[in-house]
Design a protein around this motif. Structure first.
Motif, PDB file in Angstrom:
ATOM      1  N   PHE A 148     -19.792  18.409  42.274  1.00 22.65           N
ATOM      2  CA  PHE A 148     -19.262  17.615  42.238  1.00 22.65           C
ATOM      3  C   PHE A 148     -19.099  16.823  40.819  1.00 22.65           C
ATOM      4  CE2 PHE A 148     -18.231  17.511  46.992  1.00 22.65           C
ATOM      5  CZ  PHE A 148     -16.870  17.161  46.449  1.00 22.65           C
ATOM      6  N   VAL A 149     -20.751  16.344  40.563  1.00 24.15           N
ATOM      7  CA  VAL A 149     -20.725  15.942  38.790  1.00 24.15           C
ATOM      8  C   VAL A 149     -20.195  17.316  38.237  1.00 24.15           C
ATOM      9  CG1 VAL A 149     -23.419  15.804  38.097  1.00 24.15           C
ATOM     10  CG2 VAL A 149     -23.673  15.238  40.104  1.00 24.15           C
ATOM     11  N   LYS A 150     -20.526  18.901  38.626  1.00 29.79           N
ATOM     12  CA  LYS A 150     -20.439  19.749  37.926  1.00 29.79           C
ATOM     13  C   LYS A 150     -18.744  19.713  36.984  1.00 29.79           C
ATOM     14  CE  LYS A 150     -23.748  23.518  38.717  1.00 29.79           C
ATOM     15  NZ  LYS A 150     -24.305  24.479  39.389  1.00 29.79           N
ATOM     16  N   ALA A 151     -17.909  19.298  38.032  1.00 32.05           N
ATOM     17  CA  ALA A 151     -16.853  19.770  38.341  1.00 32.05           C
ATOM     18  C   ALA A 151     -15.733  18.855  36.783  1.00 32.05           C
ATOM     19  CB  ALA A 151     -16.050  19.564  39.202  1.00 32.05           C
ATOM     20  N   VAL A 152     -16.861  17.523  38.172  1.00 34.38           N
ATOM     21  CA  VAL A 152     -16.430  15.966  36.712  1.00 34.38           C
ATOM     22  C   VAL A 152     -17.202  16.416  35.286  1.00 34.38           C
ATOM     23  CG1 VAL A 152     -16.909  13.450  36.254  1.00 34.38           C
ATOM     24  CG2 VAL A 152     -17.141  14.410  38.897  1.00 34.38           C
ATOM     25  N   ASP A 153     -17.869  17.239  35.329  1.00 33.00           N
ATOM     26  CA  ASP A 153     -18.481  17.523  33.841  1.00 33.00           C
ATOM     27  C   ASP A 153     -17.725  18.534  33.543  1.00 33.00           C
ATOM     28  OD1 ASP A 153     -20.688  15.642  34.045  1.00 33.00           O
ATOM     29  OD2 ASP A 153     -21.905  17.254  33.739  1.00 33.00           O
TER      30      ASP A 153
END
Length: 302
Positions: A286-291
């Motif tokens: 989820f963090v990578k997708a938001v980034d």
């Protein structure tokens, strides 16, 4: 020292749970689950300990309704107690004509009572400890109680470790007013209650938001909304902590789907079971997708 209101009187399973969840704190027995919750809302107690579900009899309706109504309270811890009963009496087993207890307790020892006290009438009491008090007063002959009741009521022990289902358990919550939450432990549970719209697929939409994020449910219950016949609230427990990106993303989506959502807490699970997380559903995903989206908005490509 904090003051903890619990579903009493003294000698209930809830007292045992309160001792485990708040060791050393001042325990205050009250007559009902609603009274325990009200004590916290009025500032008469710092927290409340109440049962929320039993593995044999299911959800505790008074707790669910009490959490959905009035001022918000948040679960910060839970306890999971094995439910083995003690039968206390004023007289010998062959002289017992009435046995009193809470309805859940009577249901969980029904077969034992049929075998060992076949002629006794079953009488409903407001709690297992209230049944012991009534036996002390001479109103009934025997009571099905929590083991801790022997510390408070000088009655004869007819039997101990009684349970039709040997692995029966009850889950209890420690509830406080909204405030700082426990830190994520890696084995957490998050709880909400949502009043979904009365239309086709409304509940499915809520559950789909969790499923799409690979979040596993641990409990789902429905309770009618008082004064609105045919409308229901849905109590949903699922793995994870609100501080986690994947859980926060799911809660935001649920709030978009349903304006009437109440957060009921995130805390460590008593059984310490770690969440089941599928491919692409981890917090780092989820963090990578938001980034990545942020990079695209900046005009970058990776």
């Amino acid at each position: 020292m904090s003051r903890i209101a619990y579903f009493g009187p003294r000698g209930t399973f809830t007292e045992q749970a309160a001792r485990e969840l708040a060791p050393g704190d001042d325990l205050m027995p009250v007559e009902t689950i609603w009274a325990a919750l009200a004590a916290v809302r009025k500032g008469e107690a710092d927290a409340a300990c109440v049962p929320v579900e039993n593995s044999v009899e299911g959800p505790v309706a008074a707790t669910l309704d009490g959490l959905a109504e009035e001022a918000p309270l948040v679960a910060v811890a839970e306890a999971l107690l094995p439910v083995h009963f003690t039968v206390l009496a004023r007289r010998d087993a062959d002289q017992v004509r009435t046995v009193a207890s809470h309805p859940h307790a009577l249901a969980q020892v029904r077969h034992w009572l049929e075998r060992n006290l076949p002629g006794a009438e079953h009488v409903v009491a407001s709690s297992t400890a209230a049944a012991a008090v009534a036996v002390q007063r001479g109103e009934y002959d025997a009571a099905v109680t929590a083991p801790v009741a022997v510390e408070h009521y000088p009655l004869r022990v007819l039997a101990a470790g009684v349970a039709d289902v040997p692995d029966a358990r009850t889950r209890f919550l420690l509830l406080r007013p909204p405030g700082p939450l426990p830190e994520p432990s890696g084995a957490d549970r998050t709880s909400i209650v949502a009043a979904a719209a009365n239309r086709t697929g409304a509940l499915a939409e809520l559950l789909t938001e969790l499923a799409m994020r690979g979040i596993n449910l641990t409990r789902l219950d429905a309770r009618p909304i008082k004064g609105n016949f045919g409308l229901y609230r849905f109590f949903i427990d699922f793995e994870g902590h609100v501080a986690e990106p994947r859980i926060g993303d799911a809660l935001a989506a649920l709030r978009r789907r349903c304006n009437n959502v109440r957060f009921l807490g995130s805390h460590r699970r008593a059984d310490e079971v770690a969440p089941t997380i599928g491919t692409g559903a981890g917090n780092e995903d989820f963090v990578k997708a938001v980034d990545w989206v942020a990079a695209v908005r900046r005009g970058e490509q990776a």
